[in-house]
Design a protein around this motif. Structure first.
Motif, PDB file in Angstrom:
ATOM      1  N   TRP A  36      -6.232   1.300  -6.124  1.00  0.00           N
ATOM      2  CA  TRP A  36      -5.879   1.487  -4.716  1.00  0.00           C
ATOM      3  C   TRP A  36      -4.720   0.557  -4.379  1.00  0.00           C
ATOM      4  O   TRP A  36      -4.746  -0.634  -4.727  1.00  0.00           O
ATOM      5  CB  TRP A  36      -7.065   1.184  -3.802  1.00  0.00           C
ATOM      6  CG  TRP A  36      -8.103   2.258  -3.772  1.00  0.00           C
ATOM      7  CD1 TRP A  36      -9.258   2.294  -4.483  1.00  0.00           C
ATOM      8  CD2 TRP A  36      -8.081   3.447  -2.972  1.00  0.00           C
ATOM      9  NE1 TRP A  36      -9.958   3.437  -4.188  1.00  0.00           N
ATOM     10  CE2 TRP A  36      -9.261   4.168  -3.260  1.00  0.00           C
ATOM     11  CE3 TRP A  36      -7.180   3.981  -2.049  1.00  0.00           C
ATOM     12  CZ2 TRP A  36      -9.558   5.387  -2.656  1.00  0.00           C
ATOM     13  CZ3 TRP A  36      -7.479   5.186  -1.447  1.00  0.00           C
ATOM     14  CH2 TRP A  36      -8.661   5.876  -1.754  1.00  0.00           C
ATOM     15  N   ARG A  38      -1.509  -0.133  -1.201  1.00  0.00           N
ATOM     16  CA  ARG A  38      -1.164   0.146   0.187  1.00  0.00           C
ATOM     17  C   ARG A  38       0.271  -0.277   0.455  1.00  0.00           C
ATOM     18  O   ARG A  38       0.822  -1.129  -0.231  1.00  0.00           O
ATOM     19  CB  ARG A  38      -2.118  -0.560   1.143  1.00  0.00           C
ATOM     20  CG  ARG A  38      -2.025  -2.089   1.143  1.00  0.00           C
ATOM     21  CD  ARG A  38      -3.130  -2.687   2.007  1.00  0.00           C
ATOM     22  NE  ARG A  38      -3.059  -4.133   2.053  1.00  0.00           N
ATOM     23  CZ  ARG A  38      -3.987  -4.902   2.626  1.00  0.00           C
ATOM     24  NH1 ARG A  38      -5.066  -4.345   3.192  1.00  0.00           N
ATOM     25  NH2 ARG A  38      -3.858  -6.215   2.626  1.00  0.00           N
ATOM     26  N   ARG A  45       5.052  -2.118  -1.641  1.00  0.00           N
ATOM     27  CA  ARG A  45       3.720  -1.647  -1.978  1.00  0.00           C
ATOM     28  C   ARG A  45       2.901  -2.794  -2.554  1.00  0.00           C
ATOM     29  O   ARG A  45       3.395  -3.575  -3.368  1.00  0.00           O
ATOM     30  CB  ARG A  45       3.803  -0.502  -2.973  1.00  0.00           C
ATOM     31  CG  ARG A  45       2.486   0.171  -3.262  1.00  0.00           C
ATOM     32  CD  ARG A  45       2.708   1.403  -4.106  1.00  0.00           C
ATOM     33  NE  ARG A  45       3.295   1.080  -5.384  1.00  0.00           N
ATOM     34  CZ  ARG A  45       3.926   1.963  -6.149  1.00  0.00           C
ATOM     35  NH1 ARG A  45       4.059   3.220  -5.735  1.00  0.00           N
ATOM     36  NH2 ARG A  45       4.408   1.606  -7.310  1.00  0.00           N
ATOM     37  N   TYR A  92      -2.568   3.969   2.545  1.00  0.00           N
ATOM     38  CA  TYR A  92      -3.332   3.624   1.349  1.00  0.00           C
ATOM     39  C   TYR A  92      -3.230   4.765   0.334  1.00  0.00           C
ATOM     40  O   TYR A  92      -3.404   5.936   0.669  1.00  0.00           O
ATOM     41  CB  TYR A  92      -4.788   3.377   1.711  1.00  0.00           C
ATOM     42  CG  TYR A  92      -5.004   2.034   2.363  1.00  0.00           C
ATOM     43  CD1 TYR A  92      -4.533   1.785   3.641  1.00  0.00           C
ATOM     44  CD2 TYR A  92      -5.667   1.010   1.695  1.00  0.00           C
ATOM     45  CE1 TYR A  92      -4.710   0.540   4.243  1.00  0.00           C
ATOM     46  CE2 TYR A  92      -5.862  -0.228   2.285  1.00  0.00           C
ATOM     47  CZ  TYR A  92      -5.377  -0.455   3.552  1.00  0.00           C
ATOM     48  OH  TYR A  92      -5.551  -1.688   4.136  1.00  0.00           O
TER      49      TYR A  92
END
Length: 122
Positions: A36, A38, A45, A92
């Motif tokens: 994951w 975001r 990022r 996300y």
């Protein structure tokens, strides 16, 4: 072809919770690292969590508040986010790579979803 779709984003008040889901298809989840990430407006990022055969990883910014999990039978990966803060506001993304988090989380993931927006107002 690997395909990933994020869902579960939205608007939540500070201190609230959300659970993001990453629906995967086109590959067998076992044997892949799922991460994951975001990205907030105007910022780079940020990697926040990863799960693979070697275990899980979390960035310092989310450790203790976010929990990553996977259901190989359903080809799903989840990110439970608790005690959300305004600085958690971002798009996300989930991503996959046929390697371990020890490598992929830092060197890059091969396949990405389209992202889901999480907004925590100040």
């Amino acid at each position: 072809q690997l395909h990933l779709v994020e869902s579960g984003g939205g608007l939540v008040q500070p201190g609230g919770s959300l659970r993001l889901s990453c629906t995967t298809s086109g590959f067998t989840l076992a044997g892949y690292a799922i991460g994951w990430f975001r990205q907030a407006p105007g910022q780079e990022r940020e990697r926040i969590s990863c799960i693979s055969g070697s275990g899980t990883k979390y960035s310092d910014s989310v450790k203790g508040r976010f929990t990553i999990s996977r259901d190989n039978a359903k080809n799903m990966v989840y990110l439970q986010m608790n005690n959300l803060k305004p600085e958690d506001t971002a798009v996300y993304y989930c991503a996959a790579d046929r390697a371990d988090c020890d490598i992929s989380f830092y060197l890059g993931m091969a396949s990405w979803g389209q992202g889901t927006q999480v907004t925590v107002p100040s």
